[in-house]
Design an enzyme around this catalytic site. Structure first.
Site, PDB file in Angstrom:
ATOM      1  N   GLU A 107       0.846  -1.192   0.000  1.00 25.03           N
ATOM      2  CA  GLU A 107       0.000   0.000   0.000  1.00 25.03           C
ATOM      3  C   GLU A 107       0.882   1.242   0.000  1.00 25.03           C
ATOM      4  O   GLU A 107       2.038   1.207   0.415  1.00 25.03           O
ATOM      5  CB  GLU A 107      -0.869   0.057   1.263  1.00 25.03           C
ATOM      6  CG  GLU A 107      -1.884  -1.037   1.378  1.00 25.03           C
ATOM      7  CD  GLU A 107      -2.732  -0.855   2.636  1.00 25.03           C
ATOM      8  OE1 GLU A 107      -3.296  -1.857   3.070  1.00 25.03           O
ATOM      9  OE2 GLU A 107      -2.815   0.277   3.173  1.00 25.03           O
ATOM     10  N   HIS A 116      -1.785   3.641   8.666  1.00 28.22           N
ATOM     11  CA  HIS A 116      -2.763   2.557   8.534  1.00 28.22           C
ATOM     12  C   HIS A 116      -2.165   1.352   9.246  1.00 28.22           C
ATOM     13  O   HIS A 116      -1.246   0.715   8.734  1.00 28.22           O
ATOM     14  CB  HIS A 116      -3.028   2.235   7.056  1.00 28.22           C
ATOM     15  CG  HIS A 116      -4.032   1.141   6.858  1.00 28.22           C
ATOM     16  ND1 HIS A 116      -4.153   0.445   5.677  1.00 28.22           N
ATOM     17  CD2 HIS A 116      -4.977   0.627   7.684  1.00 28.22           C
ATOM     18  CE1 HIS A 116      -5.109  -0.451   5.783  1.00 28.22           C
ATOM     19  NE2 HIS A 116      -5.625  -0.370   6.994  1.00 28.22           N
TER      20      HIS A 116
END
Lengths: 159, 348
Positions: B157, B213
């Site tokens: 990501e 995250h």
């Protein structure tokens, strides 16, 4: 859960767009996608459009059903690291209920070629509270690893 | 004309907030490393004036029950900025190919002066440029910063910041992916220092955003590491008293561990307010040190795009499984009142 069954079937399609759409739909089921755990773990080895949704689904899915554990143990030995990684992650999520996988996890902890797999095996054993001698010995070995993360996870599992 | 500028910054060669060495997590100090892709539009650096934003009305939302939750308006106040965080689930090619979902994403982001984005997942590098192109189709002047691909497996990501260049500017030398020598975090935070564009830059609100995250399987350890990350950013030179940690924490306000235990730390999402689309989790938040970040106006909210745009649950989930969370701040730096100087010694 007719939709879930259809999407699981679609994951086997020859068409990558169909497989990707199925993975996305399963992802959007959230925890209800747990019944498709095996299909999603296998889909992690698929092409990127499928893989990204399969991984996202697995991240959000929570623990898998007990009925999937034998297959997950087999998938933990998969030659593709990302498949093994996610199979081990799901085994760790069931905690004590995954104790039957301790032997496989111990073996992976010592010998898996990919560091992410070894680390996840240490993490999963920590979640289970390792009980077998094989697991404890493997963790002791891993705790002496040069890999900071692997050593820490192993130490945490032993404690 | 849009230009894509790829800039690779090394830890040692660029002066600024985080250089030459950025002390990050754990005892080891290493140089900052990052690969930054920056889409720079037009003459974004030329003006230091605050411009009013947005046409038309539109109220906003927050479909939550907490008394302090406010609506975020399409019409942004010239003397305030709205900072958001938005986990755009699997933000990649398939989402770009969904016009309806992209329309909602664009309309949400236009409510914010700057937004931290999580879950950019694509092998190609076109996702943020394409997003910004859509954002700017109405004459807006958004730009972005994006971090490197991060993750423990082949599935990775990226973090990004998207910001209105007429309202916000950034320090190019401050941008970094935090170093994590102890390997505590799955996706190390992406941080950068920003400043509001005002008529008096020396009085403008400056702040770090720390985009995160966490790994849902290692939340406890990771939120503890974020406490270290927060303090590492505070130790940068020149000092910055406003460090805002924001993102998908996979933890509610009661699960913030070492980060939440820092005395004076506050978080905007509280109580029974949920931040995910299914409305059963409060995992997204904006966290900062209350006494220092007095620029916070007290307004915050969860942008429930399902209600705002009258979507079905399935349609909303095509956009994301998370709603954006936002908080409002004054554009002028608040007096420090001696708080900043004493903070490092006041934590418990």
């Amino acid at each position: 859960m007719a939709d879930l069954d259809n999407w699981r079937a679609d994951l086997q399609s020859q068409d990558v767009e169909t497989r990707a759409a199925a993975a996305e739909n399963l992802c959007q089921l959230g925890e209800e996608a747990a019944e498709a755990a095996i299909d999603l773990v296998k889909a992690c080895a698929d092409e990127e459009p499928v893989q990204v949704w399969a991984v996202a689904a697995l991240e959000e899915m929570g623990p898998p059903p007990a009925s999937t554990l034998p297959q997950l143990i087999e998938l933990a030995k998969d030659s593709q690291a990302i498949v093994a990684y996610w199979a081990i992650t799901l085994l760790g999520r069931v905690e004590d209920a995954g104790a039957q996988s301790e032997g496989v996890l111990a073996e992976l902890l010592l010998h898996a070629p990919d560091i992410s797999v070894r680390e996840r095996a240490a993490w999963a054993l920590g979640r289970m509270g390792p009980k077998s001698q094989a697991a404890l010995e493997a963790l002791k070995t891993a705790a002496a690893s040069d890999s900071v993360r692997l050593a820490r996870l192993a130490e945490e599992a032993l404690s | 004309m849009l230009t894509v500028m790829f800039t690779a910054l090394s830890g040692g060669g660029v002066g600024g907030y985080l250089n030459p060495n950025m002390p990050i997590l754990g005892p080891l100090v290493q140089g900052a490393r990052q690969q930054i892709t920056s889409l720079v539009q037009g003459n974004e650096h030329l003006q230091n004036i605050v411009q009013g934003q947005g046409q038309g009305g539109g109220s906003a939302i927050s479909a939550t029950t907490a008394g302090s939750v406010q609506a975020v308006s399409n019409r942004r106040a010239p003397d305030k900025i709205t900072i958001g965080t938005f986990n755009i689930q699997v933000f990649g090619q398939s989402k770009l190919a969904k016009p309806d979902a992209m329309s909602v994403i664009v309309q949400c982001i236009r409510r914010f002066d700057i937004v931290a984005i999580q879950e950019v997942r694509a092998k190609g590098d076109n996702v943020l440029p394409d997003l910004v192109k859509q954002l700017n189709a109405d004459g807006s002047r958004y730009s972005f910063l994006i971090g490197p691909r991060l993750g423990r497996s082949v599935s990775t990501e990226q973090y990004a910041f998207v910001f209105d260049t007429t309202r916000i500017e950034y320090d190019p030398s401050s941008i970094a992916t935090m170093q994590d020598p102890a390997d505590l975090l799955h996706r190390e935070p992406f941080a950068a220092r920003f400043r509001t564009r005002t008529s008096a830059p020396d009085k403008a609100f400056t702040f770090y955003l720390v985009n995160i995250h966490t790994d849902p399987d290692e939340v406890k350890q990771e939120v503890n590491a974020l406490g270290d990350a927060y303090q590492a950013i505070l130790s940068q030179s020149p000092p910055e008293d406003d460090v805002i940690v924001l993102g998908d924490l996979n933890a509610s306000e009661k699960q913030l561990g070492k980060l939440g235990q820092i005395k004076g730390m506050r978080w905007v999402v509280t109580g029974d307010v949920m931040t995910n689309t299914r409305q059963n989790k409060a995992y997204d938040n904006i966290v900062f040190y209350g006494p220092s970040t007095a620029e916070f106006t007290g307004s915050w909210g969860v942008l429930n795009f399902e209600q705002e745009f009258q979507l079905t649950r399935d349609q909303a989930l095509k956009v994301s499984d998370h709603f954006p969370v936002w908080a409002e701040f004054q554009i002028w730096e608040a007096p420090k009142q001696g708080l900043f100087a004493g903070r490092l010694g006041n934590r418990r």
